[in-house]
Write an enzyme that holds these catalytic residues in place. Structure first.
Site, short mmCIF file in Angstrom:
data_model
loop_
_atom_site.label_atom_id
_atom_site.label_comp_id
_atom_site.label_asym_id
_atom_site.label_seq_id
_atom_site.Cartn_x
_atom_site.Cartn_y
_atom_site.Cartn_z
CG HIS A 61 -6.03 -14.30 -1.50
ND1 HIS A 61 -7.37 -14.23 -1.21
CD2 HIS A 61 -5.44 -13.30 -0.81
CE1 HIS A 61 -7.58 -13.22 -0.38
NE2 HIS A 61 -6.43 -12.63 -0.12
CG ASP A 66 1.30 -10.43 2.17
OD1 ASP A 66 0.33 -11.17 2.37
OD2 ASP A 66 1.44 -9.33 2.72
C1 SDX Z 1 -3.13 -12.20 3.10
O1 SDX Z 1 -7.91 -13.35 3.38
C2 SDX Z 1 -7.38 -12.21 2.97
O2 SDX Z 1 -8.00 -11.35 2.38
C3 SDX Z 1 -5.92 -12.04 3.37
C4 SDX Z 1 -5.22 -10.82 2.80
C5 SDX Z 1 -5.76 -9.55 3.33
O3 SDX Z 1 -5.59 -8.51 2.67
O4 SDX Z 1 -6.28 -9.56 4.48
O5 SDX Z 1 -5.34 -10.83 1.38
C6 SDX Z 1 -3.73 -10.84 3.17
O6 SDX Z 1 -3.12 -12.88 4.09
C7 SDX Z 1 -2.64 -12.73 1.77
C8 SDX Z 1 -2.13 -14.20 1.85
C9 SDX Z 1 -0.70 -14.18 2.39
N1 SDX Z 1 -0.24 -15.58 2.66
C10 SDX Z 1 0.73 -16.15 1.95
O7 SDX Z 1 1.24 -15.66 0.93
C11 SDX Z 1 1.20 -17.50 2.51
C12 SDX Z 1 1.26 -18.53 1.37
N2 SDX Z 1 -0.10 -18.78 0.91
C13 SDX Z 1 -0.77 -19.97 1.48
O8 SDX Z 1 -0.46 -20.23 2.82
C14 SDX Z 1 -2.25 -20.03 1.09
O9 SDX Z 1 -2.33 -19.77 -0.25
C15 SDX Z 1 -3.24 -19.15 1.82
C16 SDX Z 1 -3.18 -19.31 3.29
C17 SDX Z 1 -3.03 -17.71 1.47
C18 SDX Z 1 -4.65 -19.57 1.34
O10 SDX Z 1 -4.85 -20.83 1.82
P1 SDX Z 1 -6.25 -21.62 1.50
O11 SDX Z 1 -7.23 -20.77 0.84
O12 SDX Z 1 -6.65 -22.29 2.76
O13 SDX Z 1 -5.79 -22.61 0.41
P2 SDX Z 1 -5.20 -24.01 0.73
O14 SDX Z 1 -4.18 -23.88 1.82
O15 SDX Z 1 -6.34 -24.95 0.93
O16 SDX Z 1 -4.41 -24.34 -0.61
C19 SDX Z 1 -5.11 -24.91 -1.71
C20 SDX Z 1 -4.07 -25.79 -2.39
C21 SDX Z 1 -3.36 -26.73 -1.41
O17 SDX Z 1 -3.00 -27.88 -2.12
P3 SDX Z 1 -3.92 -29.21 -1.95
O18 SDX Z 1 -3.99 -29.51 -0.44
O19 SDX Z 1 -5.28 -28.83 -2.51
O20 SDX Z 1 -3.21 -30.29 -2.73
O21 SDX Z 1 -3.03 -24.96 -2.94
C22 SDX Z 1 -1.79 -25.26 -2.29
C23 SDX Z 1 -2.10 -26.01 -1.02
O22 SDX Z 1 -1.05 -26.91 -0.69
N3 SDX Z 1 -1.17 -23.97 -1.99
C24 SDX Z 1 0.11 -23.69 -2.19
C25 SDX Z 1 0.24 -22.34 -1.78
N4 SDX Z 1 -0.93 -21.89 -1.36
C26 SDX Z 1 -1.81 -22.89 -1.48
N5 SDX Z 1 1.14 -24.43 -2.65
C27 SDX Z 1 2.33 -23.79 -2.71
N6 SDX Z 1 2.56 -22.51 -2.35
C28 SDX Z 1 1.52 -21.75 -1.88
N7 SDX Z 1 1.73 -20.49 -1.54
#
Ligand code: SDX
Length: 431
Positions: A308, A366
């Site tokens: 998140h 989720d």
């Molecule tokens: C919702 O914003 C809100 O409030 C949203 C929400 C709401 O109520 O409105 O809470 C609802 O959207 C919840 C999130 C649902 N999405 C998912 O579950 C999809 C999987 N999660 C990721 O796509 C990600 O965690 C996000 C999109 C939720 C957050 O992305 P960020 O904050 O941009 O973080 P990032 O992509 O920069 O990740 C940081 C690091 C990365 O590694 P590095 O590039 O630093 O090496 O963490 C890794 C990412 O690769 N990472 C994950 C991961 N999520 C982040 N690695 C593996 N699995 C994951 N799920």
């Protein structure tokens, strides 16, 4: 804004600039950079808005490090256990918990707006039966601006109020119609003798051929899912609604924009993607394979339902949903649901893995919602429509707050331009 004016000093190109600092009632201070470009001729740079406060708000507060979520100051776990969705909706919209009379009046107003214009039924018939319900919802909700002209003038507080009630009341009806249309069953009209969650289940699962009695355990679980998804600060879809509204677009168009944004798998579409991932994993022994893929920089795969932007500790909604999943599946007699076993084992494996610990990746809202929704009988394609109808009150509350804000102006970010500088046109024969 607070009275005490603190400032930050910026030294740039031999000049010093004082940036006002505003302190919130909770959370980090903010630097006021509104005059920065005029004074210093520079933009700030923040793709994805990781460090940017886009507005003032008094609706929802999140502390990502502490795993705190407050709606108008009330903790989400208390609201999930003690309140219900329409009472939380009143709280989000008007700022205080309602008295019994206020709640009765609010529920009556919502109840009497649950039907849609009869001609709107024709919109559904323009879609293929296998259209994703989110596509249908974006289309039909946007089309509400073609039917409810008497509540599109956002300068009129009364029209804003009517549009708010209409959207909160009609989104479940539209979502249920999208579901019925996708499975070739007739639309089911809402009933005024049912509460909000029971009415939605009735519109989704009853058929004309026999009586349908709503299971009170399911309607309570449904209501709790609505409550847990109601609002969440300035997330991507809420920011979309605010940006669309900043141009003066009508409320139905703005909410349709929010639904479109929520659909993405990185946002509200994650509940569908998460359950599909759990099904792909299938059994506990395949979890290590997927954990390895999630950690592999060359593999775009991510654990859906994990991570998140704000929560770097547990998502408090996931904690409530995990308890709810146990209750609902046990009461439905499917507590040995293999998906739930895979989900719990996956959660424990990830939470104990150094990669996920270091990146502070925890289950989000989720992760467990899909398991409950599937156990309740919904196809995965209906998970995000349910998120959308739940979040409508949050979008509307933020929309109303923004319109009433005297600082409200059209949102128009700038950019770091890395393209070509001026060059002359070259005729095709000279290229
Ligand atoms: C919702 O914003 C809100 O409030 C949203 C929400 C709401 O109520 O409105 O809470 C609802 O959207 C919840 C999130 C649902 N999405 C998912 O579950 C999809 C999987 N999660 C990721 O796509 C990600 O965690 C996000 C999109 C939720 C957050 O992305 P960020 O904050 O941009 O973080 P990032 O992509 O920069 O990740 C940081 C690091 C990365 O590694 P590095 O590039 O630093 O090496 O963490 C890794 C990412 O690769 N990472 C994950 C991961 N999520 C982040 N690695 C593996 N699995 C994951 N799920």
């Amino acid at each position: 804004m607070t009275e005490t004016q603190k400032t930050a000093k910026l030294s740039l190109n031999g000049q010093d600039y004082e940036l006002p600092i505003f302190s919130p009632t909770a959370g980090p201070d903010v630097l006021d950079i509104r005059k920065l470009y005029a004074q210093a001729g520079v933009f700030t740079y923040d793709p994805g808005f990781t460090s940017t406060a886009s507005c003032d708000s008094t609706i929802t507060y999140i502390d990502g490090n502490e795993g705190v979520l407050l709606h108008r100051g009330y903790p989400i776990d208390q609201l999930a256990s003690k309140s219900h969705y329409l009472e939380v909706s009143y709280l989000l919209l008007y700022g205080e918990l309602p008295t019994a009379t206020q709640l009765e009046d609010f529920e009556a107003r919502v109840t009497r707006h649950t039907m849609v214009h009869e001609q709107m039924h024709n919109f559904f018939r323009g879609f293929r039966r296998d259209a994703h319900p989110m596509a249908t919802m974006v289309g039909v909700v946007g089309a509400m601006s073609a039917f409810y002209h008497d509540s599109t003038d956002i300068a009129d507080p009364w029209q804003r109020e009517v549009a708010s009630i209409r959207l909160i009341a009609k989104l479940p009806t539209i979502a249920a119609m999208a579901y019925k249309y996708s499975i070739g069953q007739p639309f089911v009209y809402p009933r005024n003798d049912l509460d909000y969650a029971a009415n939605f289940l009735h519109m989704c699962f009853s058929v004309p051929a026999e009586d349908y009695n709503v299971n009170p355990i399911l309607s309570r679980a449904m209501d709790r899912i609505f409550t847990l998804h109601a609002d969440h600060e300035q997330n991507a879809s809420t920011s979309t609604v605010r940006l669309a509204s900043s141009s003066g677009a009508n409320p139905f168009a703005c909410i349709a924009a929010g639904i479109a944004c929520l659909w993405g798998p990185a946002h509200g579409g994650a509940n569908q993607a998460c359950l599909e991932m759990l099904k792909e994993i299938g059994t506990v022994d395949r979890i290590p394979e997927f954990i390895a893929r999630a950690k592999d920089k060359d593999d775009p795969f991510r654990l859906m339902g994990f991570g998140h932007r704000v929560y770097k500790n547990t998502d408090p909604r996931a904690t409530v949903l995990k308890q709810s999943a146990d209750e609902v599946l046990e009461l439905l007699g499917v507590e040995d649901n293999p998906l739930l076993q895979v989900a719990k084992e996956l959660e424990q494996t990830a939470l104990n893995d150094p990669y996920f610990k270091e990146k502070k990746l925890f289950p989000n809202v989720d992760f467990y919602s899909g398991i409950i929704l599937e156990a309740m009988g919904f196809p995965t394609s209906m998970f995000t429509p349910i998120f959308a109808l739940s979040r409508t009150v949050g979008w509307i509350s933020q929309w109303k707050e923004m319109i009433a804000d005297p600082q409200n102006k059209i949102g128009r970010p700038r950019q770091l331009y890395l393209g070509q500088t001026t060059r002359d046109y070259v005729d095709i024969e000279n290229r």
